[in-house]
Design a protein around this motif. Structure first.
Motif, PDB file in Angstrom:
ATOM      1  N   PHE A  16       3.189   5.358  10.184  1.00 23.30           N
ATOM      2  CA  PHE A  16       3.913   4.727   9.273  1.00 23.30           C
ATOM      3  C   PHE A  16       3.090   3.234   9.103  1.00 23.30           C
ATOM      4  N   SER A  17       2.602   2.813  10.239  1.00 27.23           N
ATOM      5  CA  SER A  17       2.043   1.259   9.966  1.00 27.23           C
ATOM      6  C   SER A  17       0.881   1.584   9.306  1.00 27.23           C
ATOM      7  N   SER A  18       0.206   2.484   9.929  1.00 30.26           N
ATOM      8  CA  SER A  18      -1.515   2.668   9.388  1.00 30.26           C
ATOM      9  C   SER A  18      -1.211   2.980   7.715  1.00 30.26           C
ATOM     10  N   LEU A  19      -0.331   3.939   7.369  1.00 31.24           N
ATOM     11  CA  LEU A  19      -0.079   4.142   5.941  1.00 31.24           C
ATOM     12  C   LEU A  19       0.293   2.853   5.302  1.00 31.24           C
ATOM     13  N   VAL A  20       1.099   2.011   5.581  1.00 34.09           N
ATOM     14  CA  VAL A  20       1.508   0.753   5.072  1.00 34.09           C
ATOM     15  C   VAL A  20       0.130  -0.126   4.667  1.00 34.09           C
ATOM     16  N   GLU A  21      -0.825  -0.099   5.694  1.00 36.30           N
ATOM     17  CA  GLU A  21      -1.881  -1.064   5.716  1.00 36.30           C
ATOM     18  C   GLU A  21      -2.647  -0.250   4.759  1.00 36.30           C
ATOM     19  N   ARG A  22      -2.804   0.938   4.592  1.00 38.73           N
ATOM     20  CA  ARG A  22      -3.864   1.407   3.806  1.00 38.73           C
ATOM     21  C   ARG A  22      -3.609   1.383   2.350  1.00 38.73           C
ATOM     22  N   ILE A  23      -2.287   1.583   2.269  1.00 43.83           N
ATOM     23  CA  ILE A  23      -1.798   1.330   0.713  1.00 43.83           C
ATOM     24  C   ILE A  23      -1.858  -0.125   0.399  1.00 43.83           C
ATOM     25  N   ARG A  24      -1.518  -1.009   1.205  1.00 41.16           N
ATOM     26  CA  ARG A  24      -1.771  -2.363   0.787  1.00 41.16           C
ATOM     27  C   ARG A  24      -3.311  -2.623   0.482  1.00 41.16           C
ATOM     28  N   GLU A  25      -4.078  -2.369   1.081  1.00 44.07           N
ATOM     29  CA  GLU A  25      -5.522  -2.349   0.970  1.00 44.07           C
ATOM     30  C   GLU A  25      -6.018  -1.856  -0.499  1.00 44.07           C
ATOM     31  N   ALA A  26      -5.457  -0.554  -0.747  1.00 41.50           N
ATOM     32  CA  ALA A  26      -5.986  -0.014  -1.850  1.00 41.50           C
ATOM     33  C   ALA A  26      -5.247  -0.438  -3.113  1.00 41.50           C
ATOM     34  N   LEU A  27      -4.165  -0.975  -3.010  1.00 39.40           N
ATOM     35  CA  LEU A  27      -3.573  -1.490  -4.485  1.00 39.40           C
ATOM     36  C   LEU A  27      -4.300  -2.830  -4.848  1.00 39.40           C
ATOM     37  N   PRO A  28      -4.510  -2.547  -6.285  1.00 38.92           N
ATOM     38  CA  PRO A  28      -5.050  -3.882  -6.736  1.00 38.92           C
ATOM     39  C   PRO A  28      -4.061  -5.041  -6.753  1.00 38.92           C
ATOM     40  N   ASP A  29      -4.853  -6.259  -6.745  1.00 35.35           N
ATOM     41  CA  ASP A  29      -3.790  -7.558  -6.390  1.00 35.35           C
ATOM     42  C   ASP A  29      -2.948  -7.949  -7.442  1.00 35.35           C
TER      43      ASP A  29
ATOM     44  N   TYR B 175      10.051  -1.530  -3.186  1.00 37.32           N
ATOM     45  CA  TYR B 175      10.379  -0.823  -1.666  1.00 37.32           C
ATOM     46  C   TYR B 175      10.465   0.541  -1.758  1.00 37.32           C
ATOM     47  N   PHE B 176      11.055   1.118  -2.661  1.00 40.46           N
ATOM     48  CA  PHE B 176      11.412   2.699  -2.966  1.00 40.46           C
ATOM     49  C   PHE B 176       9.943   3.219  -3.221  1.00 40.46           C
ATOM     50  N   GLU B 177       9.265   2.675  -4.212  1.00 35.73           N
ATOM     51  CA  GLU B 177       7.991   3.209  -4.731  1.00 35.73           C
ATOM     52  C   GLU B 177       7.050   3.261  -3.558  1.00 35.73           C
ATOM     53  N   PHE B 178       6.903   2.205  -2.578  1.00 32.02           N
ATOM     54  CA  PHE B 178       6.039   2.119  -1.483  1.00 32.02           C
ATOM     55  C   PHE B 178       6.461   3.265  -0.547  1.00 32.02           C
ATOM     56  N   LEU B 179       7.613   3.521  -0.246  1.00 27.84           N
ATOM     57  CA  LEU B 179       8.093   4.477   0.497  1.00 27.84           C
ATOM     58  C   LEU B 179       7.683   5.932  -0.039  1.00 27.84           C
ATOM     59  N   THR B 180       7.726   6.013  -1.079  1.00 27.94           N
ATOM     60  CA  THR B 180       7.573   7.153  -1.919  1.00 27.94           C
ATOM     61  C   THR B 180       6.075   7.777  -1.769  1.00 27.94           C
ATOM     62  N   LEU B 181       5.222   6.775  -1.945  1.00 26.69           N
ATOM     63  CA  LEU B 181       3.773   6.717  -1.793  1.00 26.69           C
ATOM     64  C   LEU B 181       3.618   7.164  -0.439  1.00 26.69           C
ATOM     65  N   ILE B 182       4.049   6.368   0.491  1.00 32.89           N
ATOM     66  CA  ILE B 182       3.738   6.816   1.848  1.00 32.89           C
ATOM     67  C   ILE B 182       3.989   8.284   2.164  1.00 32.89           C
ATOM     68  N   SER B 183       5.031   8.982   1.772  1.00 32.16           N
ATOM     69  CA  SER B 183       5.684  10.081   1.843  1.00 32.16           C
ATOM     70  C   SER B 183       4.107  11.117   1.067  1.00 32.16           C
ATOM     71  N   PHE B 184       4.041  10.925  -0.006  1.00 32.60           N
ATOM     72  CA  PHE B 184       2.874  11.630  -0.469  1.00 32.60           C
ATOM     73  C   PHE B 184       1.783  11.650   0.232  1.00 32.60           C
ATOM     74  N   VAL B 185       1.308  10.553   0.687  1.00 40.33           N
ATOM     75  CA  VAL B 185      -0.005  10.556   1.489  1.00 40.33           C
ATOM     76  C   VAL B 185       0.175  11.166   2.750  1.00 40.33           C
ATOM     77  N   HIS B 186       1.312  10.937   3.513  1.00 43.13           N
ATOM     78  CA  HIS B 186       1.610  11.470   4.964  1.00 43.13           C
ATOM     79  C   HIS B 186       1.810  12.962   4.784  1.00 43.13           C
ATOM     80  N   PHE B 187       2.513  13.624   3.671  1.00 48.88           N
ATOM     81  CA  PHE B 187       2.433  14.753   3.404  1.00 48.88           C
ATOM     82  C   PHE B 187       1.098  15.559   3.301  1.00 48.88           C
ATOM     83  N   ARG B 188       0.411  14.968   2.507  1.00 46.50           N
ATOM     84  CA  ARG B 188      -0.898  15.612   2.209  1.00 46.50           C
ATOM     85  C   ARG B 188      -1.718  15.392   3.464  1.00 46.50           C
TER      86      ARG B 188
END
Length: 361
Positions: free
Chosen positions: A53-66, A72-85
């Motif tokens: 969970f922590s690793s994916l939070v950091e990966r997504i934060r780094e990948a998002l443009p400034d 909150y919900f969009e971020f968690l949904t994106l975590i789920s997409f990446v995690h399941f993949r």
């Protein structure tokens, strides 16, 4: 992909159990959580690990443009997409967060869509009529993708049929009487949710998935905070009946299961809910109603809850804090008494942690 007003989480739990019991690696995305945010993202009914969970939070934060912000919900949904993949699930079960048409989960193109019972909730966001709410929920219906729909009021069913016809989605009606096996979740209303899961599983077999052992899977299904017994003597039941329809379902279960003179209700409600619609069916079924604030800045006042319960014939008590209400109420209960904690999922989550601490000593 599951939308609707009530029963989404239970339907997701039943379907996940069927698919997992059939030997698949199943992702499950639900909301809200009760105790730990990681409950929302599961594989094989195991929560995503703290490290992942922590690793994916950091990966997504780094990948998002400034200049790109996610809710909150969009971020968690994106975590789920990446995690399941990343974990290579065979199939994933997704519950919408709010509505359907504009929900972050609606990016997916599912093998089957499910619409559980639709009633009034979140009217400020979804509309003031059942038809308006239904139209938002039906936003998950996709061209050519079959749609399973629970029994609905006629005006809601009219909307569902229109949406299915417009995009060529085969419509499959799920009725409670088609499930006559034991269920792992208490309450007669769960037969409707189970039937939605069974119909969806049948459609998935037509899409190439192998499904078996449905009856055993339904009996083995667990879903926390939905008529969940967390203590036996005295019996303590937690139920996240967070709108009027949910309160009606809980009232039906209480009426059939517990004598009024032995039953106590602790209730906290969010201010944007139909307060009287939730209190009216429940309060008369208990000898005492303890009104508390929900652990949320959106909580309704305990005084407002007590006012709605005043004509019920129950003894009414208000407390300023849920922990104090649980302490004092548990102290007064006899072994054959029953305590029901309900009204908001934030209440249920807090109470679940409370009784886990009690069990741990």
């Amino acid at each position: 992909h599951i939308s609707g007003t009530n029963g989404k989480g239970s339907t997701a739990a039943f379907l996940e159990s069927i698919l997992r019991g059939s030997g698949m690696k199943v992702g499950l995305y639900t909301s809200p959580h009760l105790v730990d945010v990681r409950e929302r993202i599961q594989i094989g009914r195991g929560m995503i690990s703290p490290e992942s969970f922590s690793s994916l939070v950091e990966r997504i934060r780094e990948a998002l443009p400034d200049d790109r912000m996610l809710s909150y919900f969009e971020f968690l949904t994106l975590i789920s997409f990446v995690h399941f993949r990343d974990e290579g699930v065979d199939i994933a079960v997704y519950e919408t967060g709010l509505g359907g048409r504009l929900d972050a989960t609606n990016l997916i193109n599912p093998k089957v869509s499910i619409i559980t019972p639709i009633s009034f909730d979140h009217v400020r966001h979804l509309g003031g009529s059942l038809k308006e709410i239904a139209a938002e929920k039906c936003g998950i219906i996709k061209r050519g993708v079959p749609t399973v729909v629970a029994y609905q009021p006629p005006d809601v069913m009219e909307v569902v049929r229109r949406f299915c016809d417009d995009v060529g989605s085969p419509l499959c009606l799920a009725t409670p009487d088609e499930v006559d096996t034991p269920l792992g979740l208490a309450g007669e209303h769960q037969r409707q949710n189970a039937s939605c899961a069974v119909e969806a599983a049948g459609l998935l077999t037509q899409a190439g998935f192998s499904v078996s052992g449905v009856g055993e899977a339904l009996a083995d299904t667990r879903w926390p905070g939905r008529l969940e017994t967390v203590q036996k003597k005295p019996r303590v039941v937690l139920d996240g009946a967070h709108n009027a329809s949910g309160a009606e379902a809980l009232a039906s279960f209480v009426r059939e299961s517990f004598p009024r003179e032995r039953s106590v209700l602790i209730m906290g409600v969010l201010a944007d809910k139909d307060l009287s619609g939730m209190v009216r069916p429940l309060a008369p079924l208990f000898r005492e109603v303890v009104c508390v604030p929900a652990p949320s800045e959106r909580s309704a006042s305990p005084k407002d809850i007590s006012a709605a319960a005043r004509s019920s014939g129950a003894r009414i008590r208000t407390e300023t804090e849920l922990g104090a209400a649980l302490d004092s109420t548990m102290k007064d209960l006899k072994e054959d008494d029953v305590l029901v904690v309900s009204g908001s999922l934030t209440i249920v989550g807090w109470a679940k942690s409370y009784f886990e601490r009690v069990r741990a000593g």
